[in-house]
Design an enzyme around this catalytic site. Structure first.
Site, PDB file in Angstrom:
ATOM      1  N   SER A 132     -52.748  50.270 -16.915  1.00  0.00           N
ATOM      2  CA  SER A 132     -54.047  50.289 -16.247  1.00  0.00           C
ATOM      3  C   SER A 132     -55.249  50.018 -17.125  1.00  0.00           C
ATOM      4  O   SER A 132     -56.368  49.966 -16.607  1.00  0.00           O
ATOM      5  CB  SER A 132     -54.248  51.619 -15.533  1.00  0.00           C
ATOM      6  OG  SER A 132     -53.418  51.629 -14.413  1.00  0.00           O
ATOM      7  N   PHE A 190     -42.459  54.196  -6.326  1.00  0.00           N
ATOM      8  CA  PHE A 190     -41.866  54.911  -7.457  1.00  0.00           C
ATOM      9  C   PHE A 190     -41.649  56.396  -7.182  1.00  0.00           C
ATOM     10  O   PHE A 190     -41.669  57.218  -8.094  1.00  0.00           O
ATOM     11  CB  PHE A 190     -42.717  54.693  -8.715  1.00  0.00           C
ATOM     12  CG  PHE A 190     -42.903  53.230  -9.023  1.00  0.00           C
ATOM     13  CD1 PHE A 190     -41.811  52.365  -9.051  1.00  0.00           C
ATOM     14  CD2 PHE A 190     -44.171  52.693  -9.244  1.00  0.00           C
ATOM     15  CE1 PHE A 190     -41.973  51.008  -9.295  1.00  0.00           C
ATOM     16  CE2 PHE A 190     -44.335  51.339  -9.500  1.00  0.00           C
ATOM     17  CZ  PHE A 190     -43.238  50.489  -9.517  1.00  0.00           C
ATOM     18  N   ALA A 191     -41.404  56.710  -5.876  1.00  0.00           N
ATOM     19  CA  ALA A 191     -41.058  58.096  -5.545  1.00  0.00           C
ATOM     20  C   ALA A 191     -39.808  58.491  -6.322  1.00  0.00           C
ATOM     21  O   ALA A 191     -39.681  59.625  -6.788  1.00  0.00           O
ATOM     22  CB  ALA A 191     -40.829  58.231  -4.046  1.00  0.00           C
ATOM     23  N   TYR A 229     -57.423  58.431  -7.578  1.00  0.00           N
ATOM     24  CA  TYR A 229     -56.952  57.268  -8.342  1.00  0.00           C
ATOM     25  C   TYR A 229     -55.917  56.504  -7.533  1.00  0.00           C
ATOM     26  O   TYR A 229     -54.956  57.087  -7.040  1.00  0.00           O
ATOM     27  CB  TYR A 229     -56.337  57.757  -9.646  1.00  0.00           C
ATOM     28  CG  TYR A 229     -55.980  56.664 -10.622  1.00  0.00           C
ATOM     29  CD1 TYR A 229     -56.947  56.154 -11.473  1.00  0.00           C
ATOM     30  CD2 TYR A 229     -54.700  56.154 -10.689  1.00  0.00           C
ATOM     31  CE1 TYR A 229     -56.639  55.155 -12.382  1.00  0.00           C
ATOM     32  CE2 TYR A 229     -54.377  55.156 -11.593  1.00  0.00           C
ATOM     33  CZ  TYR A 229     -55.350  54.662 -12.436  1.00  0.00           C
ATOM     34  OH  TYR A 229     -55.033  53.673 -13.334  1.00  0.00           O
ATOM     35  N   SER A 230     -56.122  55.195  -7.388  1.00  0.00           N
ATOM     36  CA  SER A 230     -55.201  54.398  -6.582  1.00  0.00           C
ATOM     37  C   SER A 230     -55.152  52.966  -7.085  1.00  0.00           C
ATOM     38  O   SER A 230     -56.176  52.273  -7.153  1.00  0.00           O
ATOM     39  CB  SER A 230     -55.653  54.414  -5.115  1.00  0.00           C
ATOM     40  OG  SER A 230     -54.883  53.509  -4.361  1.00  0.00           O
ATOM     41  N   ASN A 231     -53.934  52.516  -7.400  1.00  0.00           N
ATOM     42  CA  ASN A 231     -53.763  51.132  -7.829  1.00  0.00           C
ATOM     43  C   ASN A 231     -54.218  50.142  -6.770  1.00  0.00           C
ATOM     44  O   ASN A 231     -54.610  49.022  -7.075  1.00  0.00           O
ATOM     45  CB  ASN A 231     -52.291  50.892  -8.182  1.00  0.00           C
ATOM     46  CG  ASN A 231     -51.917  51.588  -9.474  1.00  0.00           C
ATOM     47  OD1 ASN A 231     -52.415  51.242 -10.537  1.00  0.00           O
ATOM     48  ND2 ASN A 231     -51.065  52.602  -9.390  1.00  0.00           N
ATOM     49  N   SER A 395     -42.306  56.302 -21.193  1.00  0.00           N
ATOM     50  CA  SER A 395     -43.156  56.731 -20.071  1.00  0.00           C
ATOM     51  C   SER A 395     -42.380  57.674 -19.177  1.00  0.00           C
ATOM     52  O   SER A 395     -41.205  57.951 -19.414  1.00  0.00           O
ATOM     53  CB  SER A 395     -43.637  55.527 -19.260  1.00  0.00           C
ATOM     54  OG  SER A 395     -42.568  55.010 -18.492  1.00  0.00           O
ATOM     55  N   ASN A 396     -43.058  58.143 -18.140  1.00  0.00           N
ATOM     56  CA  ASN A 396     -42.531  59.147 -17.215  1.00  0.00           C
ATOM     57  C   ASN A 396     -42.080  60.407 -17.954  1.00  0.00           C
ATOM     58  O   ASN A 396     -41.066  61.004 -17.636  1.00  0.00           O
ATOM     59  CB  ASN A 396     -41.384  58.589 -16.358  1.00  0.00           C
ATOM     60  CG  ASN A 396     -41.115  59.472 -15.155  1.00  0.00           C
ATOM     61  OD1 ASN A 396     -42.042  59.900 -14.468  1.00  0.00           O
ATOM     62  ND2 ASN A 396     -39.842  59.787 -14.896  1.00  0.00           N
TER      63      ASN A 396
HETATM   64  C1  REY Z   1     -46.436  53.715 -12.021  1.00  0.00           C
HETATM   65  C2  REY Z   1     -45.172  54.487 -12.211  1.00  0.00           C
HETATM   66  C3  REY Z   1     -47.585  54.192 -12.862  1.00  0.00           C
HETATM   67  C4  REY Z   1     -44.750  54.634 -13.618  1.00  0.00           C
HETATM   68  C5  REY Z   1     -48.891  53.576 -12.492  1.00  0.00           C
HETATM   69  N1  REY Z   1     -49.425  52.834 -13.440  1.00  0.00           N
HETATM   70  O1  REY Z   1     -49.461  53.744 -11.421  1.00  0.00           O
HETATM   71  C6  REY Z   1     -50.720  52.278 -13.367  1.00  0.00           C
HETATM   72  C7  REY Z   1     -51.519  53.008 -14.425  1.00  0.00           C
HETATM   73  C8  REY Z   1     -50.686  50.796 -13.553  1.00  0.00           C
HETATM   74  O2  REY Z   1     -52.251  53.924 -14.063  1.00  0.00           O
HETATM   75  C9  REY Z   1     -43.525  55.471 -13.848  1.00  0.00           C
HETATM   76  N2  REY Z   1     -43.515  56.714 -13.105  1.00  0.00           N
HETATM   77  C10 REY Z   1     -43.548  55.734 -15.346  1.00  0.00           C
HETATM   78  C11 REY Z   1     -42.716  56.942 -12.068  1.00  0.00           C
HETATM   79  C12 REY Z   1     -42.865  58.327 -11.466  1.00  0.00           C
HETATM   80  O3  REY Z   1     -41.933  56.152 -11.652  1.00  0.00           O
HETATM   81  N3  REY Z   1     -41.899  58.582 -10.429  1.00  0.00           N
HETATM   82  O4  REY Z   1     -44.053  56.790 -15.782  1.00  0.00           O
HETATM   83  O5  REY Z   1     -43.145  54.808 -16.059  1.00  0.00           O
HETATM   84  O6  REY Z   1     -51.389  52.656 -15.608  1.00  0.00           O
END
Ligand code: REY
Length: 445
Positions: A132, A190-191, A229-231, A395-396
């Protein structure tokens, strides 16, 4: 204001803060005072407005809210910075890096590996997915288009994208400040983390398809009502860029930011799946907290103008430094970008720009990023003179995520960071009011 000796709540801090023209933590209203949509645009003719903006503005006089003379700053605490990177590794990241650009001085730190299979050591110059942090690039392009008179921040989005949104009250400003109420489609995608990722790894989405997933969900509030916050907001911002420029968002990033700033490590390759040149692999942590999944190769099509840029610590520092020096937009749009909406007790959001209020009373400006396998923090002092990008190739994982704010403290609050550097263990879970706002928050450590 970079002095690590000016503590919030100290008498000296209070005196120094009161001497600054604009208080560091002044809270201007998020909504603009009533203006006509074009009012903020400088006097440009439409012919000028149509010309591509491939040149930079001269650095603006320093009007940043917490700028201070350079000699007021204590040097970054490199030992505390290294300790923060090591704690990312201790919490499960294969590698972590940081780079501080401080006036003329450059500090590069790297710990661990870029590639678990080959064991190649990570370097502070390795490229990575910035997530982001892309949102600031997108906001800059749109603010340049405002400067050129092609749209106004308070224009209803549907005036430019007829029929795209069901609620005509949603404005451009609402999108860029996450106050549209549009549901974040990544909650759906990504639930479930690893299976959700594998389902989109090679997929190519249109902006419209991502928006449709959002519109199938519930709104999070009325337009303008509250930060959420929302993509989705920055996908719609990408749609606006493409409509108004007649080209791709990637072309707009290149023409308006990457080329003029000579960001030679910055790319928008969507929908290609490879990172160009030497880069670090990214490792996605499974929800069980167990295995790491190599998530390097993906289209990042689920992110696009909300998160698909690839860059390096050098380039992100150069980008935010130029932005805070006023080289990328007019002074009017730079001020709009720094009208703050409250996120929590230590965080504010402007227009595609985050503000973090650190423990020593210093505020820093930039963005965070999370794509699968990659966590990024990129922040700059109010005068653009000191910049830090820190990064972990995992990540995660809230355990890894919660180590990265310590890099901000080390770079911008050195004496405070030194006091904590000797404390054992990683950073604890932040207090509820200070939680890292990096969406969506990882399910578990
Ligand atoms: C998407 C999921 C994270 C990431 C997101 N990123 O919205 C935007 C940002 C571009 O704010 C994933 N988490 C992880 C999951 C959680 O899948 N169930 O942490 O890699 O940067």
């Amino acid at each position: 204001m970079l002095s690590g000796t000016v503590g919030r709540g100290t008498a000296l801090g209070a005196v120094l803060l009161s001497l600054l023209a604009v208080p560091a933590h002044a809270e201007p209203p998020a909504e603009a005072p009533p203006t006509t949509p074009r009012e903020a645009a400088p006097n440009t003719t439409l012919r000028e407005a149509a010309a591509p903006n491939t040149t930079l503005r001269k650095a603006a006089p320093n009007t940043a809210p917490n700028a201070a003379p350079r000699n007021a700053a204590a040097a970054p605490d490199l030992a505390a910075l290294r300790a923060a990177l090591r704690s990312a590794l201790a919490n499960g990241a294969p590698g972590a890096i940081a780079r501080v650009d401080d006036g003329g001085a450059v500090h590069r730190l790297a710990e661990g590996v870029a590639d678990r299979a080959t064991g190649r050591a990570i370097t502070a110059d390795d490229r990575f997915r910035v997530g982001s942090v892309t949102k600031t690039f997108t906001a800059v392009v749109l603010l340049q288009l405002v400067d050129e008179g092609l749209l106004g921040l308070d224009d209803p989005v549907v005036d430019h994208l007829p029929g795209a949104l069901p609620d005509r009250r949603i404005t451009v400003r609402h999108l860029l400040s996450h106050r549209s109420g549009l549901y974040d489609y990544t909650n759906v995608l990504f639930a479930r983390t690893v299976s959700g990722f594998e389902a989109v790894r090679n997929k190519v989405f249109t902006h419209r398809q991502l928006l449709d997933i959002s519109l199938d969900g519930p709104v999070t509030g009325a337009p303008g009502a509250a930060y959420s916050y929302s993509n989705t907001n920055f996908v719609v911002a990408g749609m606006l860029i493409e409509k108004l420029t007649g080209g791709s968002t990637g072309a707009a990033y290149r023409k308006r930011i990457i080329t003029p700033l000579k960001l030679t490590n910055t790319f928008y390759v969507h929908p290609d799946t490879a990172l160009p040149g030497r880069h670090t692999k990214g490792y996605l942590t499974d929800d069980s907290g167990g295995g790491l999944v190599d998530a390097t190769r993906q289209t990042a099509s689920w992110a696009q103008s909300a998160g698909a840029i690839i860059s390096s610590t050098r380039d992100l520092n150069a980008f935010y430094s130029a932005l805070l020096r006023g080289e990328l937009t007019s002074a009017a749009q730079s001020a709009q970008m720094r009208r703050w909406t409250t996120v929590n007790s230590t965080q504010r959001y402007g227009l595609g720009l985050r503000r973090r209020d650190l423990s020593c009373g210093v505020s820093v400006y930039g963005h965070t990023g999370a794509v699968q396998g990659y966590y990024t923090y990129a922040f700059t002092s109010g005068d653009g003179k000191r910049s830090l990008t820190s990064f972990a190739n995992a990540s995660n994982s809230s355990a890894v995520l919660n180590t990265l704010p310590k890099t901000l403290e080390a770079a911008f609050c050195p004496s405070a960071a030194a006091a904590r550097a000797t404390a054992p263990g990683g950073r604890p879970e932040p207090a509820p009011g200070e939680r890292e706002d990096i969406a969506p928050y990882p399910a578990r450590g």
